[in-house]
Design a protein around this motif. Structure first.
Motif, PDB file in Angstrom:
ATOM      1  N   GLU A  94      10.012  -1.286 -14.765  1.00 21.72           N
ATOM      2  CA  GLU A  94       9.964  -2.065 -13.535  1.00 21.72           C
ATOM      3  C   GLU A  94       8.574  -1.997 -12.915  1.00 21.72           C
ATOM      4  O   GLU A  94       7.864  -1.006 -13.051  1.00 21.72           O
ATOM      5  N   ILE A  95       8.208  -3.084 -12.234  1.00 22.61           N
ATOM      6  CA  ILE A  95       6.910  -3.176 -11.567  1.00 22.61           C
ATOM      7  C   ILE A  95       7.161  -3.185 -10.067  1.00 22.61           C
ATOM      8  O   ILE A  95       7.695  -4.164  -9.526  1.00 22.61           O
ATOM      9  N   GLU A 111      -1.984  -4.801 -22.154  1.00 23.33           N
ATOM     10  CA  GLU A 111      -1.679  -3.640 -21.318  1.00 23.33           C
ATOM     11  C   GLU A 111      -1.853  -3.913 -19.828  1.00 23.33           C
ATOM     12  O   GLU A 111      -1.540  -3.053 -19.011  1.00 23.33           O
ATOM     13  N   GLU A 112      -2.342  -5.114 -19.467  1.00 27.61           N
ATOM     14  CA  GLU A 112      -2.631  -5.407 -18.070  1.00 27.61           C
ATOM     15  C   GLU A 112      -2.006  -6.730 -17.640  1.00 27.61           C
ATOM     16  O   GLU A 112      -1.984  -7.699 -18.404  1.00 27.61           O
ATOM     17  N   ARG A 117      -1.750 -11.946  -4.508  1.00 22.82           N
ATOM     18  CA  ARG A 117      -0.904 -11.785  -3.324  1.00 22.82           C
ATOM     19  C   ARG A 117      -1.692 -12.265  -2.126  1.00 22.82           C
ATOM     20  O   ARG A 117      -2.761 -11.743  -1.827  1.00 22.82           O
ATOM     21  N   PHE A 118      -1.152 -13.287  -1.461  1.00 25.98           N
ATOM     22  CA  PHE A 118      -1.886 -13.978  -0.414  1.00 25.98           C
ATOM     23  C   PHE A 118      -3.211 -14.484  -1.001  1.00 25.98           C
ATOM     24  O   PHE A 118      -3.208 -15.310  -1.884  1.00 25.98           O
ATOM     25  N   ASP A 119      -4.349 -13.964  -0.601  1.00 27.04           N
ATOM     26  CA  ASP A 119      -5.630 -14.477  -1.081  1.00 27.04           C
ATOM     27  C   ASP A 119      -6.406 -13.450  -1.897  1.00 27.04           C
ATOM     28  O   ASP A 119      -7.633 -13.520  -1.980  1.00 27.04           O
ATOM     29  N   THR A 120      -5.719 -12.516  -2.504  1.00 26.26           N
ATOM     30  CA  THR A 120      -6.389 -11.467  -3.267  1.00 26.26           C
ATOM     31  C   THR A 120      -5.774 -11.335  -4.651  1.00 26.26           C
ATOM     32  O   THR A 120      -4.545 -11.379  -4.802  1.00 26.26           O
ATOM     33  N   VAL A 121      -6.628 -11.170  -5.668  1.00 30.76           N
ATOM     34  CA  VAL A 121      -6.193 -10.990  -7.050  1.00 30.76           C
ATOM     35  C   VAL A 121      -6.098  -9.492  -7.357  1.00 30.76           C
ATOM     36  O   VAL A 121      -6.974  -8.710  -6.994  1.00 30.76           O
ATOM     37  N   TYR A 122      -5.023  -9.107  -8.040  1.00 33.68           N
ATOM     38  CA  TYR A 122      -4.788  -7.725  -8.422  1.00 33.68           C
ATOM     39  C   TYR A 122      -4.561  -7.642  -9.930  1.00 33.68           C
ATOM     40  O   TYR A 122      -4.131  -8.609 -10.564  1.00 33.68           O
ATOM     41  N   THR A 123      -4.818  -6.462 -10.478  1.00 33.58           N
ATOM     42  CA  THR A 123      -4.407  -6.163 -11.849  1.00 33.58           C
ATOM     43  C   THR A 123      -3.419  -5.004 -11.800  1.00 33.58           C
ATOM     44  O   THR A 123      -3.470  -4.157 -10.903  1.00 33.58           O
ATOM     45  N   SER A 128      -0.085   3.112 -17.084  1.00 35.43           N
ATOM     46  CA  SER A 128      -0.331   4.022 -15.962  1.00 35.43           C
ATOM     47  C   SER A 128       0.457   3.622 -14.717  1.00 35.43           C
ATOM     48  O   SER A 128       0.522   4.382 -13.750  1.00 35.43           O
ATOM     49  N   GLU A 129       1.066   2.415 -14.735  1.00 40.48           N
ATOM     50  CA  GLU A 129       1.837   1.888 -13.606  1.00 40.48           C
ATOM     51  C   GLU A 129       1.022   1.921 -12.314  1.00 40.48           C
ATOM     52  O   GLU A 129       1.503   2.310 -11.247  1.00 40.48           O
ATOM     53  N   SER A 130      -0.230   1.494 -12.419  1.00 43.48           N
ATOM     54  CA  SER A 130      -1.130   1.527 -11.272  1.00 43.48           C
ATOM     55  C   SER A 130      -1.705   0.142 -10.981  1.00 43.48           C
ATOM     56  O   SER A 130      -1.858  -0.687 -11.879  1.00 43.48           O
TER      57      SER A 130
END
Length: 317
Positions: A94-95, A111-112, A117-123, A128-130
């Motif tokens: 689960e994420i 692996e990534e 989310r809103f106006d920001t990109v995430y990896t 590592s579930e990080s």
């Protein structure tokens, strides 16, 4: 006038006939399809064999994608609870994303994951579930070789940048959120602006409108693996959005049947074939790009939402 119309029809047919490639059907049967039939998550070979239920879902999924190496699947429940699992249904992870919503979920590598989310990109790192906060943007789309990202900024401006967010370059204004698609070789990017399909070459910066003025493009379904065609959805007479296939050089187009739902290109550059859902026949089907040689892959037996994804590489049975 009738003679001119006939000549134009013949020319469009000949142009698209030139896109066709003859491939032994047996050479294409190694791809595997994962599909949601109601709350049942299944896999099946392209020839319809080895149909297997791999996972029982807790609710309706809205996303389903193979990882680049076809080693895992990414899916969700109600576009909120995301998780990955192996194609045999094991190793479910689960994420946990705090403070939803998240948009544009997809694979950055095997692996990534990449999302905004809103106006920001995430990896997000699977093992590592990080999480790692990245840069400004929405609905990121990764280039075929993974070194570039296309996304929207300031609501409707199209930017292309390195995968770490460096060297951003503005490509276009007034770009719709309903599809950014890379060409298979990564040299061009297709997008919708003012309900028309456009492409921009990233090497010389030239832009070209590909769709006719008479059609309103709603979304982009994908670029054919051989680079010759782009599949879109257009406004129809009913609530449905029939697919329209447009030459990537702008030289012609044709529409497919209204019954062709959620179409995807088969990821084999030797053959321009399309896998799709037939809601009328309640089945998962495959056909040539021109609508010919249709055959069934698997029946859809459960009511509710249906979606599928094709393995990006051939998989042994």
């Amino acid at each position: 006038m009738e003679k001119q119309s006939t000549i134009l029809t013949i020319l469009i047919f000949l142009l698209f006939t030139g896109c066709s490639k003859t491939v032994d059907p047996g050479e294409l049967e190694q791809y595997k399809i994962a599909f949601a039939d109601g709350l049942s998550l299944n896999t099946v070979n392209l020839d319809g064999s080895e149909l297997t239920e791999i996972y029982k879902l807790r609710g309706t999924p809205y996303n389903l994608e193979w990882s680049p190496d076809a080693g895992r699947l990414l899916t969700d429940i109600y576009n909120v609870d995301y998780f990955t699992l192996k194609p045999d249904g094991s190793d479910v992870r689960e994420i946990d994303i705090p403070n939803f919503p998240a948009y544009g979920f997809g694979w950055l590598s095997q692996e990534e994951l990449l999302f905004s989310r809103f106006d920001t990109v995430y990896t997000y790192h699977i093992h590592s579930e990080s999480f790692q906060k990245g840069f400004l943007g929405r609905t990121p789309v990764v280039s075929p070789n993974g070194d570039k990202i296309a996304l929207r900024r300031n609501e409707n401006e199209l930017f292309v940048m390195n995968r770490d967010g460096s060297n951003p370059e503005k490509i276009a204004d007034d770009v719709s959120s309903r599809g950014l698609v890379w060409s298979p070789d990564g040299s061009d990017i297709a997008y919708i602006s003012d309900y028309k399909l456009w492409k921009t070459n990233l090497e010389n910066g030239t832009s070209q409108q590909l769709s006719p003025d008479s059609e309103n493009i709603i979304s982009i379904r994908g670029w054919s693996p051989d680079g010759s065609m782009i599949m879109t959805a257009v406004t129809g007479e009913s609530h449905m959005y029939p697919p329209m296939i447009i030459r990537s050089d702008g030289a012609g187009y044709h529409k497919l049947s209204d019954d062709v739902t959620a179409p995807r290109w088969l990821p084999d550059s030797r053959s321009n074939r399309i896998v799709y859902i037939s809601e009328e026949e309640k089945s998962l089907k495959i056909m040539n790009y021109d609508g010919s040689s249709t055959r069934s892959i698997a029946d859809l037996k459960q009511p509710g939402f249906h979606l599928f994804t094709i393995s990006p590489i051939p998989l042994p049975s």
